[in-house]
Design a protein around this motif. Structure first.
Motif, PDB file in Angstrom:
ATOM      1  N   GLY A  39     -25.142  51.019   5.459  1.00  0.00           N
ATOM      2  CA  GLY A  39     -26.557  50.170   5.917  1.00  0.00           C
ATOM      3  C   GLY A  39     -27.504  49.976   4.768  1.00  0.00           C
ATOM      4  O   GLY A  39     -27.425  50.579   3.521  1.00  0.00           O
ATOM      5  N   THR A  75     -28.851  48.067  10.102  1.00  0.00           N
ATOM      6  CA  THR A  75     -27.438  47.667   9.765  1.00  0.00           C
ATOM      7  C   THR A  75     -27.115  46.333   9.746  1.00  0.00           C
ATOM      8  O   THR A  75     -28.004  45.612   9.854  1.00  0.00           O
ATOM      9  N   LYS A  76     -25.878  46.008   9.345  1.00  0.00           N
ATOM     10  CA  LYS A  76     -25.487  44.787   9.124  1.00  0.00           C
ATOM     11  C   LYS A  76     -25.779  43.847  10.340  1.00  0.00           C
ATOM     12  O   LYS A  76     -26.204  42.650  10.285  1.00  0.00           O
ATOM     13  N   ASP A  77     -25.284  44.449  11.392  1.00  0.00           N
ATOM     14  CA  ASP A  77     -25.440  43.725  12.708  1.00  0.00           C
ATOM     15  C   ASP A  77     -26.888  43.256  13.054  1.00  0.00           C
ATOM     16  O   ASP A  77     -27.191  42.215  13.499  1.00  0.00           O
ATOM     17  N   ARG A  80     -28.205  40.547  10.926  1.00  0.00           N
ATOM     18  CA  ARG A  80     -27.836  39.285  11.186  1.00  0.00           C
ATOM     19  C   ARG A  80     -28.277  38.861  12.659  1.00  0.00           C
ATOM     20  O   ARG A  80     -28.860  37.381  12.619  1.00  0.00           O
ATOM     21  N   ILE A  81     -28.396  39.833  13.492  1.00  0.00           N
ATOM     22  CA  ILE A  81     -28.993  39.455  14.610  1.00  0.00           C
ATOM     23  C   ILE A  81     -30.835  39.130  14.546  1.00  0.00           C
ATOM     24  O   ILE A  81     -31.035  38.173  15.338  1.00  0.00           O
ATOM     25  N   PRO A 103     -29.491  43.970  20.084  1.00  0.00           N
ATOM     26  CA  PRO A 103     -29.292  45.532  19.819  1.00  0.00           C
ATOM     27  C   PRO A 103     -30.791  46.181  20.164  1.00  0.00           C
ATOM     28  O   PRO A 103     -31.905  45.545  20.530  1.00  0.00           O
TER      29      PRO A 103
END
Lengths: 117, 711
Positions: A39, A75-77, A80-81, A103
């Motif tokens: 992260g 986090t990468k998620d 991106r989101i 998320p």
């Protein structure tokens, strides 16, 4: 960091195309993240967000929300989101559905905005 | 040859035939005319002229006669018969023409009768004006039949229409079926509105209508009949059922209150006919049930607060009995309404898993005075089945089981095994595996000790009893080791040697938090009197007391350093020996505060006395703090376990489906886990994110709501 700022100012026009912007945005996460970790720590993430989104009110709100809550990393998620969130969800959150796959952090952010407004 | 002349004469003849009028020309003459035409190669012209005559006859004569007739359908049948009869005569008249000309060109031209039939079909049967007329006629017929309740005419007419199509149902459907179904639907709707004011009356009347309609219309074509049945059910039942459930006058609540079992049975039989998947709102019924059993529920809540688990379980069983009777009486069906009501009642009962575990613990302990433990367990299982959070019960049950086994408090191993087998029947092996293993450990340990004692009978100074526990099965958290007194250590090592002679590849760690010891204590009183007692103390207390063989005084800090006992446990042990009842104070403490401080000094209380020879030193029960922290520890473990279970469920589901949208994933996970507990969708979401981070799942590039499984 300075180089990045300069680069942004010069090529702001070049990245008007949303697809390329998305690629650039996602790339900057990998660029900023140290090699071994999964992260990105919060201060660095905030710094990068500030640079990439020059003078964007919603991003500023997002940053102030993040600074208030726990100092978890990003986090990468989530990174991106966040861009998808900016692009799809309206300012007044009228088309935001908490039962969707956003998320949990974004759900909290929406609650935060609704309370503070 | 003059075609025009020949044709003119033939035309008159044919027209006469079609009009059923007297034929003037002879057969012979006509035959010659036709012969001449064919001979002079004018056959084709004749064909098309003939077709024209037919057409005009149909359009100008036949069609209006049908449309203007009052009984159009029968007129149509009549006209058709006439026309077909005429066709035969025409064909006979033109037989040369047919035989020679048409036969040779069969690919391009129809035979006369076929031509006539084809034209009749197109110009009459399929003609839109005729169709409209038919629709009107049928519509009136349906309405008048409905009023008179005489369906004979309709029966005959519908059969005719079906047959007219000759395999093609379109005419039948257009002119009859559609209208009939529409009008029937309206009729049922109006009927149901009429009776919808009172639920009891409604169900009775509607049931009557349903039966009557089905009886009346069994003559119908089967496809139409089944469509009609669907409409019946929809208009009479499905549209109205929710109103019956909710309404005040004669609705279902009224029926329940006044024991209207007959009406309820009719209602159930109506519901049986509704297709599956109807979502009943049973809130009014649940509200009624709550009111009906409010006394029980109120009592239950009061007991819950008081923590009296025996009363709680018994009251719960009483309430369950009552609701069982209620459901058996009124909702014993297999239909969706009954199922939903049963589910809601289960939810209403909602036993508290923790208190229930205390009840079970109590029942399986030694002094519970239960005569028939098997009966108690049987009833308890009824409540177990109602638990929504079985995993909470599981954790507490195991903790209590461990305590019972290790402190020798269980009533019998048979009873424990019986209860476990009941759990196994209900939940499967995974629930009971560890519990069975715990029992097994105790049994093996007992055997081990017997053989140990046999081997080393004379050598022992200390009578040692050891229980060897396999760590993974027992719900015992971190073991804080400490320094044992020498004699105990020696005895333990002897046992260790014995054990390792039997098993290799294992390690033994003593757990000083459990177990107890009998110490012989001598108190030196004034006047040189010695008073000996046997003190039964916990292992930790033993370690502390034995210290006083070495020296008279110890500060808390010294004790801490020299025994290496965990500080919290040390404090508790010392409190129990210095700050409890007089009959427990084997040590003296110097110190002013309410709690033990580092500088406090401890020494043996020589003034200790007791009537009993054998004194059991209790650990301070510490209801408030310690139990709460233990409880909190258990709950946090439960939360951790739930997180793992949710993740395992997510992975299992995603592995089999490969890709799934967010909402469906949540539903599937909930369904999978609901036998153990009800997962919170937010928690599931967090677990999904964690799994994305660990690259078990990923989001779809284009659709944020879609997840993919990463294999």
């Amino acid at each position: 960091m300075d180089k990045l700022t300069k680069f942004m100012k010069n090529s702001a026009s070049q990245i008007k195309d949303p697809e390329s912007f998305k690629e650039f945005y996602n790339f900057s996460f990998d660029y900023a993240k140290p090699l071994r970790t999964t992260g990105l720590d919060l201060p660095t993430a905030i710094a990068y967000w500030k640079i990439i989104f020059v003078k964007n009110q919603r991003v500023d709100k997002w940053i102030s929300f993040l600074e208030k809550e726990e100092k978890r990393g990003v986090t990468k998620d989530e990174w991106r989101i966040f861009l998808d969130f900016l692009n799809t969800v309206k300012e007044d959150f009228s088309n935001y559905d908490p039962e969707d796959a956003w998320p949990v952090r974004i759900d909290d952010f929406v609650d935060f905005c609704k309370e503070s407004c | 040859m003059d075609y025009g002349n020949n044709w003119r004469l033939l035309k008159i003849q044919i027209t006469n035939i079609l009009n059923n009028e007297y034929i003037h020309t002879s057969f012979e003459t006509c035959y010659q005319h036709a012969y001449a035409i064919v001979l002079h190669k004018q056959g084709e012209k004749l064909y098309f002229d003939l077709e024209e005559v037919f057409k005009r006859h149909l359009i100008e004569k036949v069609r209006p006669s049908i449309i203007n007739a009052s009984d159009s359908l029968n007129k149509l049948i009549e006209a058709r018969k006439e026309f077909y009869d005429s066709l035969r005569l025409v064909r006979d008249t033109l037989c040369y023409f047919e035989r020679i000309f048409i036969n040779q060109r069969r690919r391009h031209f129809l035979h006369i009768i076929n031509l006539g039939q084809y034209l009749f079909n197109t110009e009459i049967i399929l003609n839109s004006n005729v169709c409209d007329r038919m629709k009107m006629v049928m519509s009136e017929m349906i309405e008048s039949s409905r009023k008179s309740e005489n369906w004979e005419e309709l029966k005959a007419s519908s059969k005719i229409l079906l047959e007219l199509g000759d395999g093609n149902r379109k005419i039948y459907e257009e002119c009859f079926e559609k209208i009939f179904l529409e009008k029937s639907a309206e009729f049922y709707k109006s009927k149901s509105q009429k009776y919808l004011k009172n639920g009891c009356e409604f169900v009775k009347k509607i049931s009557e209508i349903l039966n009557m309609e089905e009886k009346f219309f069994h003559f119908l074509d089967p496809k139409t009949l089944s469509k009609l049945k669907n409409i019946l059910i929809h208009e009479l039942i499905t549209s109205n059922i929710q109103s019956i459930l909710n309404m005040e006058h004669g609705g279902i609540v009224y029926m329940l209150e006044n024991n209207c079992t007959k009406e309820l049975n009719i209602l159930h039989s109506l519901i049986d006919r509704i297709p599956n998947g109807l979502n009943f709102d049973v809130s009014s019924i649940v509200k009624y049930i709550r009111v009906r059993y409010s006394k029980f529920l109120h009592k239950l809540n009061e007991i819950l607060v008081s923590n009296n688990f025996i009363d709680y379980v018994e009251s719960l069983l009483d309430l369950k009995n009552e609701t069982d009777i209620f459901i058996k009486k009124f909702f014993n069906n297999k239909n969706q309404l009954s199922v939903k009501v049963q589910q809601n009642v289960c939810h209403l009962l909602k036993p508290d898993p923790q208190i229930f575990s205390l009840y079970i613990d109590h029942s399986l302990k030694k002094n519970s005075h239960e005569n028939d433990i098997f009966e108690v367990i049987g009833k308890a299982m009824d409540i177990f089945k109602l638990l929504a959070e079985k995993d909470v019960f599981e954790k507490f049950y195991k903790k209590h089981l461990a305590k019972r086994l290790l402190f020798g408090k269980t009533s019998s191993y048979e009873n424990e095994k019986h209860f476990i087998s009941k759990l196994k029947d209900e939940c499967g092996i995974s629930f009971t595996q560890k519990a069975e293993a715990m029992l097994k450990d105790i049994e093996i340990s007992n055997d081990l000790i017997i053989s140990y004692k046999n081997k080393n009978a004379d050598k022992n100074e200390i009578d040692l009893n050891v229980q060897v526990l396999t760590k993974s099965y027992w719900p015992i958290s971190d073991i804080y080791s400490c320094i044992l007194p020498t004699s105990a250590e020696v005895a333990f090592n002897k046992f260790k040697d014995f054990y390792f002679s039997k098993h290799s590849g294992r390690t033994l760690t003593i757990n000083p938090n459990f177990g107890f010891a009998d110490l012989k204590a001598t108190f030196y009183k004034e006047n040189n009197i010695e008073e000996s007692k046997i003190l039964t103390v916990t292992t930790l207390q033993m370690c502390i007391l034995m210290k006083f063989n070495e020296s008279e005084f110890f500060t808390f800090e010294e004790l801490l350093n020299q025994t290496k006992i965990n500080e919290k446990d040390l404090k508790r042990a010392l409190e129990s020996m210095t700050m409890g009842k007089e009959s427990q104070k084997v040590l003296i403490r110097t110190g002013n505060e309410n709690h033990i401080e580092n500088a406090d000094i401890f020494s043996v209380n020589d003034n200790f006395t007791s009537k009993l020879n054998r004194v059991k030193i209790q650990m301070i029960p510490a209801k408030n703090k310690k139990d709460k922290s233990e409880e909190n520890e258990i709950f946090s473990k439960i939360n951790d376990d739930r997180k793992h279970e949710i993740e395992a469920a997510i992975i299992r589901i995603m592995k089999s489906r490969q890709k799934l949208i967010h909402n469906e994933l949540i539903t599937e996970v909930t369904k999978l886990l609901q036998r153990r507990f009800l997962p919170d969708p937010m928690v599931i979401k967090k677990r999904i994110e964690a799994l994305i981070e660990r690259e078990y799942l990923k989001r779809d590039e284009n659709n944020l709501n879609l997840y993919h499984y990463i294999s």
